[in-house]
Design a protein around this motif. Structure first.
Motif, short mmCIF file in Angstrom:
data_model
loop_
_atom_site.label_atom_id
_atom_site.label_comp_id
_atom_site.label_asym_id
_atom_site.label_seq_id
_atom_site.Cartn_x
_atom_site.Cartn_y
_atom_site.Cartn_z
N PRO A 283 69.67 90.67 45.95
CA PRO A 283 69.81 91.66 47.02
C PRO A 283 71.11 91.48 47.78
O PRO A 283 71.70 90.40 47.80
N ALA A 284 71.56 92.55 48.42
CA ALA A 284 72.72 92.47 49.28
C ALA A 284 72.41 91.58 50.48
O ALA A 284 71.24 91.29 50.77
N ALA A 285 73.46 91.15 51.19
CA ALA A 285 73.28 90.19 52.29
C ALA A 285 72.31 90.72 53.33
O ALA A 285 71.48 89.97 53.86
N GLU A 286 72.39 92.04 53.63
CA GLU A 286 71.51 92.59 54.67
C GLU A 286 70.07 92.68 54.21
O GLU A 286 69.16 92.91 55.02
N ASP A 287 69.82 92.48 52.91
CA ASP A 287 68.45 92.54 52.40
C ASP A 287 67.87 91.16 52.14
O ASP A 287 66.81 91.03 51.55
N ARG A 288 68.59 90.12 52.58
CA ARG A 288 68.10 88.75 52.40
C ARG A 288 67.72 88.15 53.76
O ARG A 288 68.33 88.47 54.78
N PRO A 289 66.75 87.24 53.77
CA PRO A 289 66.39 86.59 55.04
C PRO A 289 67.55 85.77 55.59
O PRO A 289 68.31 85.16 54.83
N THR A 290 67.70 85.75 56.89
CA THR A 290 68.71 84.93 57.52
C THR A 290 68.21 83.49 57.60
O THR A 290 67.03 83.19 57.36
N GLU A 291 69.12 82.58 57.95
CA GLU A 291 68.73 81.17 58.07
C GLU A 291 67.66 81.00 59.15
O GLU A 291 66.70 80.23 58.98
N GLY A 292 67.83 81.72 60.27
CA GLY A 292 66.84 81.62 61.34
C GLY A 292 65.48 82.14 60.91
O GLY A 292 64.43 81.57 61.27
N GLU A 293 65.46 83.21 60.14
CA GLU A 293 64.19 83.77 59.66
C GLU A 293 63.52 82.82 58.68
O GLU A 293 62.29 82.68 58.67
N LEU A 294 64.31 82.13 57.87
CA LEU A 294 63.74 81.18 56.92
C LEU A 294 63.16 79.96 57.65
O LEU A 294 62.18 79.37 57.18
N GLU A 321 57.90 86.69 66.51
CA GLU A 321 57.18 87.84 65.97
C GLU A 321 58.14 88.84 65.32
O GLU A 321 57.84 89.43 64.29
N ARG A 322 59.32 89.02 65.95
CA ARG A 322 60.29 89.97 65.40
C ARG A 322 60.83 89.48 64.05
O ARG A 322 60.95 90.26 63.10
N ARG A 323 61.11 88.18 63.97
CA ARG A 323 61.60 87.63 62.71
C ARG A 323 60.52 87.69 61.62
O ARG A 323 60.81 87.95 60.45
N LEU A 337 49.71 86.58 54.20
CA LEU A 337 49.36 86.00 52.91
C LEU A 337 50.26 86.59 51.82
O LEU A 337 50.80 85.86 50.97
N GLN A 338 50.44 87.91 51.86
CA GLN A 338 51.32 88.55 50.90
C GLN A 338 52.77 88.08 51.11
O GLN A 338 53.52 87.92 50.14
N LEU A 339 53.16 87.86 52.36
CA LEU A 339 54.50 87.37 52.65
C LEU A 339 54.73 86.01 51.99
O LEU A 339 55.77 85.76 51.38
N GLY A 340 53.74 85.12 52.11
CA GLY A 340 53.87 83.80 51.49
C GLY A 340 53.99 83.89 49.98
O GLY A 340 54.78 83.17 49.35
N TRP A 341 53.19 84.79 49.39
CA TRP A 341 53.24 84.96 47.92
C TRP A 341 54.61 85.47 47.48
O TRP A 341 55.20 84.95 46.54
N HIS A 342 55.13 86.46 48.21
CA HIS A 342 56.43 87.03 47.84
C HIS A 342 57.54 85.99 48.06
O HIS A 342 58.46 85.89 47.22
N ALA A 343 57.47 85.22 49.13
CA ALA A 343 58.50 84.21 49.40
C ALA A 343 58.57 83.20 48.26
O ALA A 343 59.66 82.77 47.86
N ALA A 344 57.40 82.83 47.73
CA ALA A 344 57.38 81.89 46.61
C ALA A 344 57.99 82.48 45.35
O ALA A 344 58.77 81.85 44.64
N ARG A 345 57.63 83.77 45.06
CA ARG A 345 58.15 84.42 43.85
C ARG A 345 59.64 84.69 43.95
O ARG A 345 60.36 84.64 42.96
N ALA A 346 60.11 85.02 45.16
CA ALA A 346 61.52 85.37 45.34
C ALA A 346 62.40 84.13 45.53
O ALA A 346 63.63 84.25 45.55
N GLY A 347 61.80 82.97 45.64
CA GLY A 347 62.59 81.75 45.80
C GLY A 347 63.25 81.63 47.15
O GLY A 347 64.32 81.02 47.28
N TRP A 348 62.62 82.17 48.19
CA TRP A 348 63.21 82.09 49.52
C TRP A 348 63.21 80.67 50.05
O TRP A 348 64.04 80.30 50.87
N LEU A 349 62.25 79.87 49.63
CA LEU A 349 62.14 78.51 50.13
C LEU A 349 62.14 77.54 48.97
O LEU A 349 61.68 77.86 47.88
#
Length: 349
Positions: A283-294, A321-323, A337-349
């Motif tokens: 994804p483009a930079a604006e479509d990726r989580p920021t360091e603070g959001e991670l 809450e906003r992040r 729960l869906q957020l956690g599943w997607h984060a794992a699949r997308a390699g965010w963490l």
């Protein structure tokens, strides 16, 4: 395998059959290779003459030994065992063939260099030494394969829309050949290129074989650059009845400009990856989580409440809450729960 050393397919079949056993008769080799008796006899005679096999024992029963007389030869006694053949050690027998083929390749490379320089320096065709025009389906396809199969170091490609002169399956064969040779193969594809039937499967196989591919919103032209020495650019047809045509650009300022164009588009395009769920563009930079959001995500996945996350990170509860909300939007998730599943699949963490 051995055809590169000058052996025919029947000769290779007999030779490799002898590799699996100390000795073998002509009858043994007929059964093992599936060749006809006369073919095995002829092959054994040829291999013997070239020093690749030797007779371990002679007799006249069954198929005559290589070089023996016809079936009614008087010295073929029924009480004699058939001749048996063994391989001459490959390190001794094949080495001269390897040297011969290597020398032939060096001579061909020297001739190629001489002819190329003569062509470029021909005063009668100054324009043709820089740009040549190729017209017609067969001619364009032939020149395409010639450039792609001739690449030794690098191929740079722009892909747009459906192929016109070169069938997709033929292009895939040339592509595989280049990857097998270790050619650095980079492709920038227009976003809608992946919409073609079966393209996703082909691209996934190519990525697995070593192809690097990136996606761009659009591209100015189709193009292939071979070793930064030649480029091929298809031309638009004036009307629907016109024949496909292309220009081949040799080393020149124009070729340099095409290479720079590729590198610029490559830097701006998004990498395409083969994942368990299919092809995915980074994804483009604006479509990726920021360091603070991670940071927020990591604490939430550890089971910490929003209030404790805010305390640990020195944030307000509204910021947490906003992040979290933006993370869910990026993931297309309706729940944490869906957020956690997607984060794992997308390699965010």
């Amino acid at each position: 395998m051995l055809q590169a050393l000058g052996l025919s397919l029947p000769e290779e079949a007999v030779y490799t059959a002898l590799l699996t056993r100390p000795t073998a008769s002509a009858h043994d080799l007929v059964r093992q290779t599936g060749l006809e008796s006369p073919d095995v006899t002829r092959v054994l005679a040829d291999l013997s003459a070239r020093g690749l096999v030797a007779i371990a024992a002679e007799a006249g029963d069954g198929i005559p030994p290589a070089g023996a007389g016809t079936s009614d030869s008087p010295d073929r006694g029924a009480d004699r065992a058939p001749a048996r053949y063994r391989l001459t050690p490959p390190s001794v027998a094949l080495a001269p063939l390897l040297v011969e083929q290597r020398n032939a390749l060096h001579r061909a490379e020297a001739a190629f260099s001489i002819l190329t320089e003569q062509y470029r320096s021909t005063a009668a065709h100054p324009a043709g030494s820089v740009v040549e025009v190729v017209v017609g389906v067969e001619q364009v396809a032939h020149r395409f394969h010639q450039l792609q199969r001739g690449a030794q170091r690098e191929l740079l490609v722009f892909l747009i829309g459906e192929p016109i002169a070169v069938a997709r399956e033929d292009a895939d064969v040339s592509e595989s050949s280049a990857l097998d040779r270790g050619v650095d193969f980079r492709v920038v594809a227009a976003k809608d290129y992946l919409d073609g039937p079966g393209v996703g499967r082909e691209v996934r196989a190519a990525i697995s074989a070593g192809l690097e591919i990136r996606l761009a919103e659009d591209l100015p032209l189709k193009m292939m650059v071979s070793d930064r020495e030649r480029a091929m650019v298809p031309l638009d047809m004036a009307d629907s009845d016109g024949e496909p045509s292309a220009i081949v650009v040799h080393r020149s300022g124009l070729l340099t400009a095409l290479v720079h164009l590729f590198e610029r588009e490559w830097d701006q395009a998004r990498p395409l990856f083969d994942t368990s769920t299919g092809l995915r563009a980074e994804p483009a930079a604006e479509d990726r989580p920021t360091e603070g959001e991670l940071e927020v995500l990591a604490l939430l996945l550890a089971g910490i409440s929003d209030r404790r996350v805010a305390t640990q990170l020195g944030l307000s509860i509204r910021t947490v809450e906003r992040r979290t909300r933006r993370l869910m939007d990026l993931a297309g998730a309706d729940s944490r729960l869906q957020l956690g599943w997607h984060a794992a699949r997308a390699g965010w963490l």
